[in-house]
Design a protein around this motif. Sequence first.
Motif, PDB file in Angstrom:
ATOM      1  N   ARG A  54       0.840  -1.204   0.000  1.00  0.00           N
ATOM      2  CA  ARG A  54       0.000   0.000   0.000  1.00  0.00           C
ATOM      3  C   ARG A  54       0.872   1.251   0.000  1.00  0.00           C
ATOM      4  N   GLN A  57       1.946   1.705  -3.521  1.00  0.00           N
ATOM      5  CA  GLN A  57       0.817   2.183  -4.324  1.00  0.00           C
ATOM      6  C   GLN A  57       0.582   3.676  -4.081  1.00  0.00           C
ATOM      7  N   LEU A  58       0.615   4.098  -2.829  1.00  0.00           N
ATOM      8  CA  LEU A  58       0.426   5.513  -2.521  1.00  0.00           C
ATOM      9  C   LEU A  58       1.581   6.353  -3.048  1.00  0.00           C
ATOM     10  N   GLN A  59       2.789   5.774  -3.091  1.00  0.00           N
ATOM     11  CA  GLN A  59       3.928   6.488  -3.666  1.00  0.00           C
ATOM     12  C   GLN A  59       3.697   6.669  -5.169  1.00  0.00           C
ATOM     13  N   GLN A  60       3.228   5.633  -5.842  1.00  0.00           N
ATOM     14  CA  GLN A  60       2.942   5.738  -7.284  1.00  0.00           C
ATOM     15  C   GLN A  60       1.834   6.757  -7.555  1.00  0.00           C
ATOM     16  N   ASP A  61       0.891   6.871  -6.605  1.00  0.00           N
ATOM     17  CA  ASP A  61      -0.198   7.838  -6.752  1.00  0.00           C
ATOM     18  C   ASP A  61       0.242   9.251  -6.388  1.00  0.00           C
ATOM     19  N   GLY A  62       1.479   9.413  -5.923  1.00  0.00           N
ATOM     20  CA  GLY A  62       2.017  10.737  -5.618  1.00  0.00           C
ATOM     21  C   GLY A  62       1.796  11.200  -4.195  1.00  0.00           C
ATOM     22  N   VAL A  63       1.306  10.316  -3.313  1.00  0.00           N
ATOM     23  CA  VAL A  63       1.085  10.711  -1.922  1.00  0.00           C
ATOM     24  C   VAL A  63       2.417  10.799  -1.185  1.00  0.00           C
ATOM     25  N   TYR A  83       0.146  11.685   4.270  1.00  0.00           N
ATOM     26  CA  TYR A  83      -0.872  10.646   4.477  1.00  0.00           C
ATOM     27  C   TYR A  83      -2.110  11.229   5.173  1.00  0.00           C
ATOM     28  N   PHE A  86      -4.003  13.133   2.576  1.00  0.00           N
ATOM     29  CA  PHE A  86      -4.654  12.174   1.686  1.00  0.00           C
ATOM     30  C   PHE A  86      -5.935  11.622   2.332  1.00  0.00           C
ATOM     31  N   SER A  90      -9.801  12.072   1.217  1.00  0.00           N
ATOM     32  CA  SER A  90     -10.631  10.881   0.986  1.00  0.00           C
ATOM     33  C   SER A  90     -11.961  10.998   1.713  1.00  0.00           C
TER      34      SER A  90
END
Length: 185
Positions: A54, A57-63, A83, A86, A90
């Motif tokens: 996760r 995934q959040l790194q890929q989403d730019g978080v 985070y 984010f 959400s």
Amino acid sequence: MIDLLADLLGPDSAPLKPLAPSARPVTPADPETACMGRVSEATLAQLLGLTAGRIRQLQQDGVFQRVGRKDESFDIAASVRAYCDFMRDSVKRQGSTDELKAEKVRQAKAAAEKLEIANAKSRGELVPVAEVRAAWADLLRDVRAGLLAVPSRCGAELATKLAAEDVAVIDREIRLALERLADDR
């Protein structure tokens, strides 16, 4: 450092465990976060209660942004803030989605109710209010006229037994009763 992170996360967060020995804190360039350091992906996942997958995934989403010479670590303070931002976003997005769902449900109920009314009208189960009022007004006018005629009919049939004053008393009482009924409306 654990206490500082616990303060950042708030009182409702899970208890934090000390950093693993493999996590080598490095002094970041930002003086505000100099006391916090950097952590590995696994440590950040443990800190935030997420899986390493996760985190990726959040790194890929730019978080999250990796830092360091080989981009092998995360800045703790920046990652926790990112985070939290984010998660706030959400919740806001979820709130607007819930409002949209509620509005759609309300519209569906209104459409169903409109259809039920139309079906009831076509089956003759509903009548217009104006027609009901007119029918009741006609009926009550007839009842009133009949009641007001009672004293004169009784006076004519019982002329030998009732005096004119008796007929006047009956007439007055009937009129009084009708007036009281009219006042109660």
